[in-house]
Design a protein around this motif. Structure first.
Motif, PDB file in Angstrom:
ATOM      1  N   ALA A 143       0.849  -1.190   0.000  1.00  0.00           N
ATOM      2  CA  ALA A 143       0.000   0.000   0.000  1.00  0.00           C
ATOM      3  C   ALA A 143       0.882   1.238   0.000  1.00  0.00           C
ATOM      4  CB  ALA A 143      -0.915   0.010   1.226  1.00  0.00           C
ATOM      5  N   ALA A 144       0.404   2.274  -0.710  1.00  0.00           N
ATOM      6  CA  ALA A 144       1.143   3.540  -0.776  1.00  0.00           C
ATOM      7  C   ALA A 144       0.167   4.645  -1.146  1.00  0.00           C
ATOM      8  CB  ALA A 144       2.262   3.470  -1.810  1.00  0.00           C
ATOM      9  N   THR A 145       0.511   5.859  -0.768  1.00  0.00           N
ATOM     10  CA  THR A 145      -0.278   7.000  -1.210  1.00  0.00           C
ATOM     11  C   THR A 145       0.166   7.348  -2.630  1.00  0.00           C
ATOM     12  OG1 THR A 145       1.291   8.534  -0.223  1.00  0.00           O
ATOM     13  CG2 THR A 145      -0.626   7.931   1.109  1.00  0.00           C
ATOM     14  N   PRO A 146      -0.729   7.927  -3.445  1.00  0.00           N
ATOM     15  CA  PRO A 146      -0.330   8.333  -4.793  1.00  0.00           C
ATOM     16  C   PRO A 146       0.894   9.253  -4.734  1.00  0.00           C
ATOM     17  CG  PRO A 146      -2.701   8.423  -4.592  1.00  0.00           C
ATOM     18  CD  PRO A 146      -2.153   8.178  -3.202  1.00  0.00           C
ATOM     19  N   GLY A 147       1.885   8.976  -5.576  1.00  0.00           N
ATOM     20  CA  GLY A 147       3.110   9.770  -5.621  1.00  0.00           C
ATOM     21  C   GLY A 147       4.212   9.271  -4.705  1.00  0.00           C
ATOM     22  N   ALA A 148       3.896   8.330  -3.824  1.00  0.00           N
ATOM     23  CA  ALA A 148       4.899   7.818  -2.884  1.00  0.00           C
ATOM     24  C   ALA A 148       5.963   7.012  -3.610  1.00  0.00           C
ATOM     25  CB  ALA A 148       4.234   6.959  -1.818  1.00  0.00           C
ATOM     26  N   LYS A 149       7.166   7.024  -3.041  1.00  0.00           N
ATOM     27  CA  LYS A 149       8.277   6.264  -3.612  1.00  0.00           C
ATOM     28  C   LYS A 149       8.543   4.989  -2.829  1.00  0.00           C
ATOM     29  CE  LYS A 149      10.352  10.379  -5.549  1.00  0.00           C
ATOM     30  NZ  LYS A 149      11.484  11.294  -5.549  1.00  0.00           N
ATOM     31  N   GLN A 150       7.752   4.785  -1.759  1.00  0.00           N
ATOM     32  CA  GLN A 150       7.874   3.570  -0.958  1.00  0.00           C
ATOM     33  C   GLN A 150       6.499   2.998  -0.721  1.00  0.00           C
ATOM     34  OE1 GLN A 150      10.059   3.653   2.718  1.00  0.00           O
ATOM     35  NE2 GLN A 150      11.829   2.960   1.576  1.00  0.00           N
TER      36      GLN A 150
ATOM     37  N   PRO B 134       7.199   6.164  -8.702  1.00  0.00           N
ATOM     38  CA  PRO B 134       6.217   6.627  -7.709  1.00  0.00           C
ATOM     39  C   PRO B 134       4.832   6.015  -7.981  1.00  0.00           C
ATOM     40  CG  PRO B 134       7.504   8.471  -8.528  1.00  0.00           C
ATOM     41  CD  PRO B 134       7.850   7.293  -9.390  1.00  0.00           C
ATOM     42  N   ALA B 135       4.110   5.751  -6.910  1.00  0.00           N
ATOM     43  CA  ALA B 135       2.767   5.188  -7.034  1.00  0.00           C
ATOM     44  C   ALA B 135       1.920   6.150  -7.863  1.00  0.00           C
ATOM     45  CB  ALA B 135       2.152   4.979  -5.657  1.00  0.00           C
ATOM     46  N   ALA B 136       1.324   5.633  -8.919  1.00  0.00           N
ATOM     47  CA  ALA B 136       0.546   6.464  -9.841  1.00  0.00           C
ATOM     48  C   ALA B 136      -0.783   6.856  -9.216  1.00  0.00           C
ATOM     49  CB  ALA B 136       0.311   5.708 -11.136  1.00  0.00           C
ATOM     50  N   ALA B 137      -1.162   8.104  -9.429  1.00  0.00           N
ATOM     51  CA  ALA B 137      -2.471   8.560  -8.972  1.00  0.00           C
ATOM     52  C   ALA B 137      -3.537   7.908  -9.847  1.00  0.00           C
ATOM     53  CB  ALA B 137      -2.572  10.079  -9.064  1.00  0.00           C
ATOM     54  N   PRO B 138      -4.630   7.421  -9.228  1.00  0.00           N
ATOM     55  CA  PRO B 138      -5.680   6.805 -10.027  1.00  0.00           C
ATOM     56  C   PRO B 138      -6.355   7.837 -10.925  1.00  0.00           C
ATOM     57  CG  PRO B 138      -6.354   6.985  -7.733  1.00  0.00           C
ATOM     58  CD  PRO B 138      -4.930   7.435  -7.817  1.00  0.00           C
ATOM     59  N   ALA B 139      -6.802   7.386 -12.085  1.00  0.00           N
ATOM     60  CA  ALA B 139      -7.531   8.273 -13.006  1.00  0.00           C
ATOM     61  C   ALA B 139      -8.870   8.627 -12.399  1.00  0.00           C
ATOM     62  CB  ALA B 139      -7.728   7.567 -14.337  1.00  0.00           C
ATOM     63  N   SER B 140      -9.305   9.846 -12.605  1.00  0.00           N
ATOM     64  CA  SER B 140     -10.574  10.294 -12.038  1.00  0.00           C
ATOM     65  C   SER B 140     -11.742   9.753 -12.808  1.00  0.00           C
ATOM     66  CB  SER B 140     -10.655  11.817 -12.058  1.00  0.00           C
ATOM     67  OG  SER B 140      -9.617  12.323 -11.264  1.00  0.00           O
TER      68      SER B 140
END
Length: 184
Positions: free
Chosen positions: A156-163, A178-184
């Motif tokens: 699990a990671a927040t969008p944009g996180a590198k870990q 980085p964790a990709a932000a989900p599409a809206s």
């Protein structure tokens, strides 16, 4: 109680480990003996009572973790909630009574939408301490697609996180992107 109770996004995504179901008590059926499904990447968004996003995480979820999405059992001050009565499930509703950190909790969750792709859970947690307000939260789940190749089930990671931090093992690891932000 708000600060003490965590489940999914109520405090931290890592609390999912407290929500992950244990092995089934009944022997598996022929359908359950089929090969496990491929885990999917899910966007999990906590919302306020006006539907505004409070926090979003991404999690690589298998069927067991997805079951915990609709059957949330909180942890209180880091202590898992132990069931004190059988759970009740019917028509998108889940109810449980459990004890954690000396508190008796009543949990109610109502799921609307398609649990395989896009759904919302309205969660209500009440304690036997009448001086404390009930905890309510709306959580929106959306299947994003396949888990990235460097993610394991439970990561699990927040969008944009590198870990990413694994909600099952607690282990952290760097991500190749980085964790990709989900599409809206």
């Amino acid at each position: 109680m708000r600060a003490a109770i965590t489940c999914l996004l109520a405090g931290a995504a890592i609390a999912l480990v407290a929500c992950h179901p244990s092995q089934p008590a009944n022997p598996p059926s022929a359908a359950a003996a089929a090969p496990p499904e491929t885990p999917s990447l899910w966007s999990v968004e906590a919302q306020n009572d006006q539907g505004k996003s409070l926090k979003t995480i991404l999690i690589c979820a298998d069927a067991g973790i997805r079951t915990a999405f609709t059957r949330p059992l909180p942890s209180v001050s880091g202590q898992a909630c132990s069931l004190v009565a059988p759970t009740v499930e019917s028509g998108g509703r889940f109810a449980a009574r459990c004890r954690s950190a000396g508190q008796l909790l009543d949990i109610q969750a109502v799921t609307t939408g398609n649990p395989m792709s896009d759904f919302t859970v309205n969660l209500l947690i009440q304690t036997n301490d009448t001086s404390r307000p009930a905890f309510a939260q709306t959580i929106h789940y959306h299947r994003v697609g396949a888990c990235p190749s460097d993610w394991a089930t439970g990561d699990a990671a927040t969008p944009g996180a590198k870990q990413a931090k694994n909600s099952l093992s607690g282990a952290s690891h760097s991500l190749s992107a980085p964790a990709a932000a989900p599409a809206s």
